[in-house]
Write an enzyme that holds these catalytic residues in place. Structure first.
Site, PDB file in Angstrom:
ATOM      1  N   CYS A  44     -13.982  -1.410   6.230  1.00 39.87           N
ATOM      2  CA  CYS A  44     -13.052  -0.622   5.415  1.00 39.87           C
ATOM      3  C   CYS A  44     -13.759   0.236   4.364  1.00 39.87           C
ATOM      4  CB  CYS A  44     -12.032  -1.543   4.748  1.00 39.87           C
ATOM      5  SG  CYS A  44     -10.855  -2.279   5.907  1.00 39.87           S
TER       6      CYS A  44
ATOM      7  N   ARG B 115       0.844  -1.196   0.000  1.00 37.35           N
ATOM      8  CA  ARG B 115       0.000   0.000   0.000  1.00 37.35           C
ATOM      9  C   ARG B 115       0.881   1.249   0.000  1.00 37.35           C
ATOM     10  NH1 ARG B 115      -3.520  -0.274   4.874  1.00 37.35           N
ATOM     11  NH2 ARG B 115      -4.699  -1.777   3.649  1.00 37.35           N
TER      12      ARG B 115
ATOM     13  N   ARG C  62      -2.019   6.522   9.667  1.00 39.66           N
ATOM     14  CA  ARG C  62      -2.127   6.038   8.292  1.00 39.66           C
ATOM     15  C   ARG C  62      -2.161   7.227   7.314  1.00 39.66           C
ATOM     16  NH1 ARG C  62      -4.302   0.625   8.244  1.00 39.66           N
ATOM     17  NH2 ARG C  62      -3.424  -0.429  10.072  1.00 39.66           N
TER      18      ARG C  62
ATOM     19  N   CYS D 136     -16.166  -8.374   6.010  1.00 38.03           N
ATOM     20  CA  CYS D 136     -16.031  -8.610   7.447  1.00 38.03           C
ATOM     21  C   CYS D 136     -16.529  -7.356   8.156  1.00 38.03           C
ATOM     22  CB  CYS D 136     -14.576  -8.924   7.816  1.00 38.03           C
ATOM     23  SG  CYS D 136     -13.511  -7.482   7.980  1.00 38.03           S
TER      24      CYS D 136
ATOM     25  N   CYS E 269      -7.739 -10.971   1.373  1.00 35.33           N
ATOM     26  CA  CYS E 269      -7.698 -10.327   2.677  1.00 35.33           C
ATOM     27  C   CYS E 269      -7.811 -11.368   3.785  1.00 35.33           C
ATOM     28  CB  CYS E 269      -8.823  -9.299   2.811  1.00 35.33           C
ATOM     29  SG  CYS E 269      -8.866  -8.503   4.436  1.00 35.33           S
TER      30      CYS E 269
ATOM     31  N   CYS F 111     -15.054  -3.417  -0.240  1.00 36.20           N
ATOM     32  CA  CYS F 111     -13.664  -3.708   0.105  1.00 36.20           C
ATOM     33  C   CYS F 111     -13.191  -4.899  -0.724  1.00 36.20           C
ATOM     34  CB  CYS F 111     -13.541  -4.016   1.598  1.00 36.20           C
ATOM     35  SG  CYS F 111     -14.325  -5.578   2.080  1.00 36.20           S
TER      36      CYS F 111
ATOM     37  N   LYS G 289      -6.134   7.190  12.321  1.00 36.59           N
ATOM     38  CA  LYS G 289      -6.517   7.798  11.054  1.00 36.59           C
ATOM     39  C   LYS G 289      -6.801   9.281  11.214  1.00 36.59           C
ATOM     40  CE  LYS G 289      -8.290   3.420   9.312  1.00 36.59           C
ATOM     41  NZ  LYS G 289      -9.441   2.669   8.761  1.00 36.59           N
TER      42      LYS G 289
ATOM     43  N   LYS H 160      -4.044   1.179  14.847  1.00 34.73           N
ATOM     44  CA  LYS H 160      -3.980   2.116  13.736  1.00 34.73           C
ATOM     45  C   LYS H 160      -4.655   3.425  14.108  1.00 34.73           C
ATOM     46  CE  LYS H 160      -8.053  -0.055  11.649  1.00 34.73           C
ATOM     47  NZ  LYS H 160      -8.535  -0.854  10.506  1.00 34.73           N
TER      48      LYS H 160
END
Length: 560
Positions: A478, A71, A140, A474, A435, A429, A209, A207
């Site tokens: 995302c 990414r 991120r 899931c 994934c 996603c 953001k 994470k």
């Protein structure tokens, strides 16, 4: 028998602490003969912008088919023509010949094998793009309005996103040592050191953001960020300061009621000269007080939920030595996809292209990847990746508009006015087969579902509705399904939970409608909702607004 010692930190926290600032054991495994990394190394690998994956379609028995997703870090999704063409070629040379636009305005390469991972990362950095800061328990990709400059404000927000992104990068030299032979190739402003003044030796608990919006323009879903900044301007269109929003996040777990999506809280206003200090102090609070025992409770949204906003605000004030000013009034937010032709402030044009599910590829009559490459190469257009995983081509002269449209037509690429709203306002996603978190399909399932749904909308006379439909494989969210009009969230193999009543402008969460719905029944299950909406809405209200006002339990419709 003695009692078991109480766990004070998760296994991943121990791995981070022992990594020597993101080196070990990754550095020792990069050049070995294995097709994959060990369990500890793959956790460190994420901080370098790469996920080890297993293509479940290509498994042979119990033998996993190891591949890597890479990414990029692109503040505001901005790329030069040369950068885009370089990544396009890298996708052909080392990956699966596709590019994936993410909902955080980055790109992903899929299908890279371990033997070519280092070479791939070197070539990405040679294009002056880094993957450091794209994944891991750090800040991120910093998001920003994807539009090029329209009225003087967009360019200033983009420049600030660039600066803030560099400031928030990890400072460790590990990335450069492991992948770039110690050379610093990326041309950003970050310092490369042997310590982490902001993150510390364990980095963040999870994470983190950050996104920057303009008033009214909520294309980045500002309330779903850990820190959302809304730029406010003076009479000369210079950034005067920012409204600060904290504590948003989409992820949840179906089986754990103490996990949930959450919209951020309005915290206050800060002048521009103080905003970096405020952002850093908020990150430090999360660093010092976020949950390091239970990763499912480690996002900052749970810290604020447990503490309450007042305690969080008091902690921030103590660290800053001053209070934030009151949150300033804002106009209502709207979702702008920036599709079609739009005028830039310099007189040139930009063209927004809808990229279904964000996948740039050549597939039969649709030669999207080739068309984009041809236009960028021949006309030198800049490229912006958007939060709704679309692409904007910038800096187009008036005289080139028609010929560019012909190129897309020749390659089977439909423009904005040739696509249905259902397709344009949908997101998915990647999910299966690559994934590791996916429990069911998303990207590969949504195209058929959205076309079936589009037929229903036409039959009901609702084809002009800007109905946002978002699907995930899931519950991590995302594609930000929990703020959509309709969210299909993976529950188990080929089964989904349906959520309804969100606001595509990103200011309201939806709610669960039905659980464990088979994939082939999703459209059938939402059709009565659409029928009831079409007959009973008032004042042209949206689907989400209608089902936020109307209690489905009080209608003749039966929910699970």
């Amino acid at each position: 028998m003695g009692s078991r010692r109480k766990r004070t930190k998760s296994k991943i926290e121990v791995i981070k602490e022992n990594s020597d600032y993101l080196r070990a054991p990754l550095a020792e495994e990069v050049g070995n003969d294995s097709s994959h990394f060990g369990k500890e190394a793959i956790q460190v690998l994420k901080f370098h912008g790469t996920y080890q994956q297993d293509d479940r379609d290509l498994r042979e028995g119990r033998d996993r088919h190891y591949i890597f997703m890479i990414r990029g870090r692109l503040p505001g999704g901005k790329m030069t023509p040369d950068q885009y063409l370089a990544i396009d070629k890298i996708a052909d040379d080392y990956a699966d010949q596709t590019l994936r636009v993410t909902t955080r305005q980055a790109f992903q390469l899929h299908g890279v094998i371990k033997d070519e991972l280092k070479k791939t990362l070197q070539e990405i950095n040679n294009s002056l793009i880094t993957t450091l800061g794209a994944c891991g328990d750090i800040v991120r990709n910093v998001m920003a309005s994807p539009a090029p400059d329209i009225d003087g404000r967009q360019a200033r927000v983009q420049a600030f996103a660039d600066d803030l992104s560099d400031i928030l990068l990890p400072a460790s030299k590990a990335y450069h040592e492991v992948w770039l032979n110690g050379d610093k190739v990326y041309s950003g402003k970050e310092e490369v050191t042997d310590s982490e003044p902001l993150y510390g030796h364990s980095y963040l608990p999870r994470k983190f953001k950050v996104g920057i919006a303009l008033p009214k323009d909520n294309s980045i879903d500002i309330y779903t960020q850990d820190i959302g900044l809304v730029a406010l301007f003076d009479d000369d269109n210079e950034i005067e300061g920012f409204n600060v929003i904290v504590g948003g996040g989409m992820g949840m777990n179906h089986r754990k009621e103490d996990t949930f999506p959450r919209l951020g809280d309005d915290l206050g206003y800060v002048p521009r000269e103080k905003v970096v200090d405020v952002v850093k102090k908020i990150i430090e609070i999360q660093r010092d007080h976020g949950d390091r025992k239970n990763r499912k409770q480690a996002r900052m949204k749970y810290l604020i939920h447990k503490w309450g906003l007042e305690k969080f605000e008091n902690e921030l004030t103590e660290r800053l030595g001053y209070e934030l000013e009151p949150f300033r009034e804002l106009p209502d937010f709207e979702l702008d996809l920036y599709l079609g032709w739009n005028r830039q402030s310099d007189g040139n044009w930009f063209l927004g292209l809808s990229i279904e599910n964000g996948r740039i590829k050549d597939d039969g009559a649709l030669q999207l990847k080739s068309a984009l490459r041809k236009v960028v190469k021949e006309y030198g257009t800049g490229v912006r990746l958007t939060p709704n995983h679309n692409v904007i081509l910038t800096d187009i002269a008036e005289d080139d508009k028609e010929s560019i449209e012909h190129i897309f037509d020749d390659h089977g690429v439909l423009l904005d006015d040739e696509l249905s709203n259902a397709i344009k306002y949908s997101m998915a996603c990647p999910a299966l087969p690559t994934c590791g978190l996916a429990i069911t399909e998303s990207e590969r399932a949504l195209p058929d579902i959205i076309r079936d749904l589009d037929e229903v909308l036409h039959d009901l006379g609702l084809e002009d509705e800007k109905l946002s439909v978002r699907m995930t494989g899931c519950p991590n969210g995302c594609s930000r399904p929990y703020v959509a009009d309709i969210g299909f969230v993976g529950r188990s193999l080929d089964k989904y939970t349906i959520f309804i009543g969100g606001d595509p402008s990103g200011t309201r969460l939806n709610r669960k409608y039905k659980d464990l719905v088979e994939r082939e029944n999703l459209v059938e299950e939402v059709t009565p909702l659409l029928e009831h909406f079409s007959k009973n809405r008032i004042n042209g209200e949206s689907f989400g607004d209608f089902w936020n006002r109307v209690d489905v339990e009080e209608t003749e419709l039966v929910s699970a």
